[in-house]
Design an enzyme around this catalytic site. Structure first.
Site, PDB file in Angstrom:
ATOM      1  N   LYS A  34      -7.368  12.825 -12.594  1.00 28.08           N
ATOM      2  CA  LYS A  34      -7.125  13.782 -13.688  1.00 28.08           C
ATOM      3  C   LYS A  34      -8.444  14.465 -14.058  1.00 28.08           C
ATOM      4  O   LYS A  34      -9.430  13.803 -14.351  1.00 28.08           O
ATOM      5  CB  LYS A  34      -6.558  13.085 -14.921  1.00 28.08           C
ATOM      6  CG  LYS A  34      -6.351  14.055 -16.092  1.00 28.08           C
ATOM      7  CD  LYS A  34      -5.576  13.408 -17.225  1.00 28.08           C
ATOM      8  CE  LYS A  34      -6.435  12.814 -18.310  1.00 28.08           C
ATOM      9  NZ  LYS A  34      -7.053  13.786 -19.226  1.00 28.08           N
ATOM     10  N   ASP A  61      -5.576  18.816 -16.384  1.00 30.36           N
ATOM     11  CA  ASP A  61      -5.073  18.584 -17.745  1.00 30.36           C
ATOM     12  C   ASP A  61      -5.750  19.562 -18.710  1.00 30.36           C
ATOM     13  O   ASP A  61      -6.683  19.198 -19.412  1.00 30.36           O
ATOM     14  CB  ASP A  61      -5.391  17.123 -18.102  1.00 30.36           C
ATOM     15  CG  ASP A  61      -4.976  16.729 -19.507  1.00 30.36           C
ATOM     16  OD1 ASP A  61      -4.114  17.409 -20.097  1.00 30.36           O
ATOM     17  OD2 ASP A  61      -5.523  15.733 -20.016  1.00 30.36           O
ATOM     18  N   LYS A  63      -3.828  21.672 -20.877  1.00 31.26           N
ATOM     19  CA  LYS A  63      -2.967  21.821 -22.062  1.00 31.26           C
ATOM     20  C   LYS A  63      -2.912  23.246 -22.593  1.00 31.26           C
ATOM     21  O   LYS A  63      -3.283  23.517 -23.749  1.00 31.26           O
ATOM     22  CB  LYS A  63      -3.432  20.884 -23.183  1.00 31.26           C
ATOM     23  CG  LYS A  63      -3.477  19.410 -22.814  1.00 31.26           C
ATOM     24  CD  LYS A  63      -3.804  18.541 -24.024  1.00 31.26           C
ATOM     25  CE  LYS A  63      -3.798  17.060 -23.734  1.00 31.26           C
ATOM     26  NZ  LYS A  63      -4.910  16.577 -22.922  1.00 31.26           N
ATOM     27  N   ASP A  66      -0.684  29.439 -25.516  1.00 31.98           N
ATOM     28  CA  ASP A  66      -1.059  30.808 -25.874  1.00 31.98           C
ATOM     29  C   ASP A  66       0.205  31.666 -25.767  1.00 31.98           C
ATOM     30  O   ASP A  66       1.305  31.127 -25.595  1.00 31.98           O
ATOM     31  CB  ASP A  66      -2.169  31.297 -24.914  1.00 31.98           C
ATOM     32  CG  ASP A  66      -3.076  32.343 -25.553  1.00 31.98           C
ATOM     33  OD1 ASP A  66      -2.537  33.253 -26.236  1.00 31.98           O
ATOM     34  OD2 ASP A  66      -4.307  32.267 -25.378  1.00 31.98           O
ATOM     35  N   THR A 121      -0.813  11.911 -29.325  1.00 32.18           N
ATOM     36  CA  THR A 121      -0.739  10.578 -29.934  1.00 32.18           C
ATOM     37  C   THR A 121      -1.711  10.447 -31.104  1.00 32.18           C
ATOM     38  O   THR A 121      -1.602   9.530 -31.910  1.00 32.18           O
ATOM     39  CB  THR A 121      -1.028   9.477 -28.885  1.00 32.18           C
ATOM     40  OG1 THR A 121      -2.118   9.903 -28.083  1.00 32.18           O
ATOM     41  CG2 THR A 121       0.168   9.234 -28.004  1.00 32.18           C
ATOM     42  N   ARG A 213     -11.062   4.718 -19.177  1.00 33.45           N
ATOM     43  CA  ARG A 213     -12.123   3.725 -19.311  1.00 33.45           C
ATOM     44  C   ARG A 213     -11.876   2.356 -18.678  1.00 33.45           C
ATOM     45  O   ARG A 213     -12.826   1.760 -18.166  1.00 33.45           O
ATOM     46  CB  ARG A 213     -12.514   3.605 -20.794  1.00 33.45           C
ATOM     47  CG  ARG A 213     -13.302   4.831 -21.248  1.00 33.45           C
ATOM     48  CD  ARG A 213     -13.295   5.001 -22.733  1.00 33.45           C
ATOM     49  NE  ARG A 213     -11.953   5.359 -23.231  1.00 33.45           N
ATOM     50  CZ  ARG A 213     -11.672   5.571 -24.502  1.00 33.45           C
ATOM     51  NH1 ARG A 213     -12.614   5.454 -25.406  1.00 33.45           N
ATOM     52  NH2 ARG A 213     -10.444   5.917 -24.857  1.00 33.45           N
TER      53      ARG A 213
HETATM   54  O1  C5P Z   1     -10.106   6.083 -21.336  1.00 28.21           O
HETATM   55  P1  C5P Z   1      -8.639   6.179 -21.615  1.00 28.21           P
HETATM   56  O2  C5P Z   1      -7.805   5.309 -20.692  1.00 28.21           O
HETATM   57  O3  C5P Z   1      -8.311   5.978 -23.082  1.00 28.21           O
HETATM   58  O4  C5P Z   1      -8.270   7.694 -21.234  1.00 28.21           O
HETATM   59  C1  C5P Z   1      -7.002   8.239 -21.451  1.00 28.21           C
HETATM   60  C2  C5P Z   1      -6.966   9.676 -20.999  1.00 28.21           C
HETATM   61  O5  C5P Z   1      -5.715  10.241 -21.354  1.00 28.21           O
HETATM   62  C3  C5P Z   1      -8.039  10.559 -21.643  1.00 28.21           C
HETATM   63  O6  C5P Z   1      -8.387  11.567 -20.678  1.00 28.21           O
HETATM   64  C4  C5P Z   1      -7.307  11.184 -22.810  1.00 28.21           C
HETATM   65  O7  C5P Z   1      -7.837  12.434 -23.163  1.00 28.21           O
HETATM   66  C5  C5P Z   1      -5.896  11.341 -22.241  1.00 28.21           C
HETATM   67  N1  C5P Z   1      -4.837  11.412 -23.260  1.00 28.21           N
HETATM   68  C6  C5P Z   1      -4.600  10.390 -24.186  1.00 28.21           C
HETATM   69  N2  C5P Z   1      -3.596  10.507 -25.116  1.00 28.21           N
HETATM   70  C7  C5P Z   1      -2.834  11.620 -25.144  1.00 28.21           C
HETATM   71  C8  C5P Z   1      -3.034  12.650 -24.225  1.00 28.21           C
HETATM   72  C9  C5P Z   1      -4.066  12.496 -23.286  1.00 28.21           C
HETATM   73  O8  C5P Z   1      -5.289   9.374 -24.159  1.00 28.21           O
HETATM   74  N3  C5P Z   1      -1.848  11.699 -26.018  1.00 28.21           N
END
Ligand code: C5P
Length: 234
Positions: A34, A61, A63, A66, A121, A213
């Site tokens: 991603k 990604d 998003k 517009d 979220t 992460r």
């Molecule tokens: O590091 P982590 O596993 O928390 O990363 C989750 C990824 O998913 C990040 O790139 C974050 O921006 C994305 N994301 C999220 N929640 C959302 C939409 C996207 O954590 N509702």
């Protein structure tokens, strides 16, 4: 339906990203990657081409949200980058989502998967009410936005894994649920609140899990990725 683990490459430079992906050079499975706003805005379309040339599938990604005409034309540009999945905000309305789909569809009829962000979220029901003047519950909003995305012809939505079954109930099992917020049972939650494990995400109905992460910050990212694959695809 294809199920896969997508690694969120939330890095700010091309060098760091490619160095990270080098670790997977000998991996039998090329991770689905991603690319989000941070990396795309710093490294540009070149990083997409480079990662694609290395044989990875890409979820871009960005998003988009517009007016329909701008989104249609922008999606045409992104489609030429040959990514495998991209997204828009469902809040842009059904007309905007239809325009996105038109722009994304190549002359030969092929196109990347197009999914919609429902409610982020990070948005609470309280803020929806007090700042956005939306009086419905988060669950009702997600089900409605997902139905709108389906009506516009999109393939699915991004949602919390805990909402995947709600989306499937509203839109059918073939409607794709892409879910971030994944943590191993024994790892730190970081700033994520509504989290679940890869295995539980599969049980609830996720089609693609997005993992950042727990893989990128792991001592052994390849082992962490393989653990996700084993837990999610078993
Ligand atoms: O590091 P982590 O596993 O928390 O990363 C989750 C990824 O998913 C990040 O790139 C974050 O921006 C994305 N994301 C999220 N929640 C959302 C939409 C996207 O954590 N509702």
């Amino acid at each position: 339906m294809a199920k896969d683990v997508i690694i969120a490459c939330d890095f700010s430079s091309k060098e760091t990203t490619l160095e990270f992906l080098d670790k997977f050079k000998d991996s039998p499975r090329k991770p689905f990657v991603k690319i989000g706003m941070e990396l795309y805005y710093s490294a540009g379309p070149e990083i997409v081409r480079e990662i694609k040339a290395r044989g990875h599938k890409i979820f871009l990604d960005l998003k988009l949200h517009d007016i329909p005409n701008t989104v249609r034309k922008t999606m045409k540009v992104l489609s030429a980058l040959d990514v495998d999945m991209t997204n828009v905000h469902a809040a842009g309305t059904i007309d905007m989502m239809k325009a996105a789909l038109e722009g994304l569809t190549r002359p030969d009829g092929t196109r990347p998967l197009l999914i919609a962000v429902t409610q982020l979220t990070s948005t609470s029901e309280e803020r929806m009410r007090s700042e956005l003047l939306i009086n419905a519950t988060i669950g009702e909003t997600i089900a409605k936005y997902a139905s709108n995305a389906k009506e516009a012809g999109l393939d699915g939505v991004v949602c919390s894994p805990l909402e995947a079954s709600l989306v499937k109930d509203a839109c059918g099992s073939a409607f794709v649920a892409v879910t971030p917020g994944i943590r191993f049972a024994d790892s730190a939650a970081d700033d994520q609140v509504r989290i679940t494990t890869p295995a539980r995400a599969r049980e609830i109905g996720s089609d693609y899990i997005v993992v950042g992460r727990p893989i990128t910050a792991a001592e052994d990212p390849v082992a962490a990725y393989n653990r996700c694959i084993t837990e999610f695809l078993q």
